[in-house]
Write an enzyme that holds these catalytic residues in place. Structure first.
Site, PDB file in Angstrom:
ATOM      1  N   HIS A 212       0.823  -1.209   0.000  1.00  0.00           N
ATOM      2  CA  HIS A 212       0.000   0.000   0.000  1.00  0.00           C
ATOM      3  C   HIS A 212       0.859   1.262   0.000  1.00  0.00           C
ATOM      4  O   HIS A 212       0.390   2.326  -0.405  1.00  0.00           O
ATOM      5  CB  HIS A 212      -0.992   0.000   1.173  1.00  0.00           C
ATOM      6  CG  HIS A 212      -0.388  -0.036   2.527  1.00  0.00           C
ATOM      7  ND1 HIS A 212      -0.139  -1.209   3.212  1.00  0.00           N
ATOM      8  CD2 HIS A 212       0.002   0.960   3.356  1.00  0.00           C
ATOM      9  CE1 HIS A 212       0.381  -0.932   4.393  1.00  0.00           C
ATOM     10  NE2 HIS A 212       0.485   0.374   4.504  1.00  0.00           N
ATOM     11  N   ASP A 242       0.493  -7.758   0.300  1.00  0.00           N
ATOM     12  CA  ASP A 242       0.708  -6.332   0.529  1.00  0.00           C
ATOM     13  C   ASP A 242       2.218  -6.099   0.512  1.00  0.00           C
ATOM     14  O   ASP A 242       2.865  -6.055   1.553  1.00  0.00           O
ATOM     15  CB  ASP A 242       0.094  -5.929   1.875  1.00  0.00           C
ATOM     16  CG  ASP A 242       0.181  -4.430   2.139  1.00  0.00           C
ATOM     17  OD1 ASP A 242       0.681  -3.696   1.265  1.00  0.00           O
ATOM     18  OD2 ASP A 242      -0.241  -4.002   3.240  1.00  0.00           O
ATOM     19  N   GLY A 329       3.016   4.793  10.182  1.00  0.00           N
ATOM     20  CA  GLY A 329       4.407   5.011   9.810  1.00  0.00           C
ATOM     21  C   GLY A 329       5.246   3.758   9.885  1.00  0.00           C
ATOM     22  O   GLY A 329       6.338   3.703   9.333  1.00  0.00           O
ATOM     23  N   SER A 331       4.330   0.952   8.577  1.00  0.00           N
ATOM     24  CA  SER A 331       4.035   0.134   7.398  1.00  0.00           C
ATOM     25  C   SER A 331       5.303  -0.211   6.634  1.00  0.00           C
ATOM     26  O   SER A 331       6.140   0.651   6.362  1.00  0.00           O
ATOM     27  CB  SER A 331       3.086   0.880   6.459  1.00  0.00           C
ATOM     28  OG  SER A 331       1.757   0.715   6.851  1.00  0.00           O
ATOM     29  N   SER A 347       1.954  -4.712   7.507  1.00  0.00           N
ATOM     30  CA  SER A 347       0.848  -4.338   6.628  1.00  0.00           C
ATOM     31  C   SER A 347      -0.104  -3.385   7.341  1.00  0.00           C
ATOM     32  O   SER A 347      -0.183  -2.212   7.029  1.00  0.00           O
ATOM     33  CB  SER A 347       0.106  -5.592   6.159  1.00  0.00           C
ATOM     34  OG  SER A 347      -1.031  -5.244   5.394  1.00  0.00           O
TER      35      SER A 347
END
Length: 480
Positions: A212, A242, A329, A331, A347
């Site tokens: 993402h 992801d 943040g 991710s 994720s």
């Protein structure tokens, strides 16, 4: 002038909250401690994953999942169908065998039913091999008719097939508020965390991060307003994973295969490993630093509320479920084992690092297999030995989540349809003031820029975007 080292050390920020000292061999295998071939073997987590894959192939349809007992350092294998001969085979291989009621096929059918009848934003499901059930979770947005629909679906699966619980938080991706890698999108500054440095299939240096993040922005920098140093090559989100592969723009960039855990410590990443339920893992992220916990489920399906369509859902399948905390943040950040095994990429999930919650991770093995990348320093010796999931024991034989040990028994990861719209800038805006390692205080830095931002501690950032925060004395150990 020599080429600079990669300006992003993997996942690195000040280490927060996971205690005292990394001991790479603390869980060293104790194989050979017993000469009885039928006695359960003492294993480190990475060895347990490989053994689980081997046993899964031997047992076939009778294999109903497995998990790692970290206290006893033993692999526990579920066997369905009452075949004593198969159970004896698993015991001889060194596992603890447990006879269970629900077969892998039955659990997979249950997951398929959930997909068909209960793909509701704010829900997730995964197999819990410790209970031999499908574990269904609903976040705080699942109320009223949605909750009634979910409960009714779970009850319709039959007694002893699934459990459902409420989560206090809201399932969301964690793509804002970090400080490791930056990009400018339509909605403002996007912040994520670098996962693992890899070598792309063409031999160029690259890194893995969340899909993402790669969907939200194409070019990434190592400082808030710096020039891009890397460009997204591939990105998958939503759907079957992801993950993103991002190539460094300078082909001479040195991309070390390590995780920077703060306080001058690095963990060498030597291999990609399959997640096993019960394994103790560490997560490094650019917002909250270092935290640890356990894998609680495999091949999880998560139904995120779409950030681009108020009535849509972004369904992601094949994820690892854990009780490790994470926040905006984080991710893309690294999930790894104490002895240097790359496990996952952050994720999303619910909760935070104050109240806890569930966090989901993209398996590294599946990301490597899909992108064709290999784990390790670009051009470094042995990088080819990490050839993604293809080299993992049992990989490719598992259904659903693909490369995870026993993933074929997990809740329908391979069966879930990717739904919804791709995430755009969405709620990834407004992070523009956060740079370096700054937290709730002022962070000063050089090449990373200076800024104030949301986090927990103030600190000085260096050229890598990492620094030593006020509470940077803690680093890696396992807390229980």
């Amino acid at each position: 002038m020599p080429k600079r080292k990669a300006a992003i050390a993997v996942g690195g920020v000040a280490a927060l909250g996971a205690a005292a000292l990394l001991l790479p061999n603390a869980n060293a295998s104790q194989d050979g401690a017993s000469t009885d071939a039928a006695a359960p073997r003492a294993l480190k987590a990475t060895d347990a994953s490989g053994l689980a894959s081997q046993i899964a192939k031997q047992l076939g349809d009778a294999f109903a999942g497995s998990y790692y007992d970290s206290g006893k350092q033993q692999l526990v294998v579920n066997v369905a169908g009452g075949d004593d001969g198969l159970a004896a085979r698993a015991q001889k291989a060194g596992a603890v065998v447990r006879e269970v009621a629900n077969s892998a096929a039955a659990l997979k059918t249950a997951a398929q039913t959930l997909k068909t009848r209960a793909t509701i934003p704010g829900t997730s499901w995964a197999i819990d091999p410790r209970t031999n059930k499908v574990q269904v979770t609903a976040d705080s947005t699942v109320t009223g008719a949605k909750w009634a629909r979910l409960e009714s679906t779970v009850q319709g699966l039959g007694s002893g097939m699934a459990t459902v619980k409420k989560s206090a938080g809201t399932f969301k991706t964690f793509a804002s508020g970090g400080d490791a890698i930056f990009s400018q999108a339509e909605g403002g500054t996007v912040r994520c965390s670098l996962g693992f440095n890899v070598t792309a299939s063409d031999g160029s240096p690259a890194f893995l991060t969340a899909g993402h993040c790669g969907v939200a922005a194409k070019e990434w920098s190592d400082s808030q307003n710096g020039q891009p140093i890397a460009t997204v090559d591939q990105a998958t989100f939503p759907g079957e994973g992801d993950f993103s592969l991002v190539k460094y723009n300078d082909p001479a960039t040195q991309a070390p295969s390590e995780v920077n855990t703060g306080n001058g410590q690095n963990v060498a990443i030597t291999q990609a490993v399959e997640a096993t339920v019960g394994t103790n893992v560490f997560r490094m992220g650019s917002t909250t630093g270092l935290h640890d916990g356990q894998v609680t489920g495999l091949d999880a399906t998560v139904n995120f509320q779409s950030e681009t369509d108020p009535n849509g859902v972004d369904t992601v399948t094949g994820l690892i479920q854990t009780n490790v905390c994470a926040e905006a943040g984080d991710s893309g950040g690294s999930l790894f084992t104490q002895d240097g095994g790359a496990v996952g990429l952050t994720s999303g999930g619910s909760g935070d690092c104050t109240n806890g919650g569930e966090t989901f991770f993209q398996p590294v093995t599946a990301a490597l297999q899909a992108t064709g990348a290999t784990l390790g320093d670009a051009g470094g010796a042995g990088a080819g030995d990490q050839a993604g999931a293809g080299d993992q024991a049992g990989a490719g034989d598992q259904a659903g989540g693909g490369d995870q040990a026993g993933a074929g028994d997990q809740a329908g990861g391979g069966d879930q349809a990717g739904g919804g719209d791709a995430v755009g800038g969405g709620d990834q805006s407004g992070a523009g003031d956060q740079s370096g390692l700054g937290g709730d205080g002022t962070g000063t830095g050089d090449a990373s820029g200076t800024g104030t931002g949301a986090g927990d501690h103030s600190g000085n950032a260096n050229a890598n975007g990492h620094g030593n925060g006020a509470d940077d004395g803690s680093s890696l150990t396992e807390s229980h």
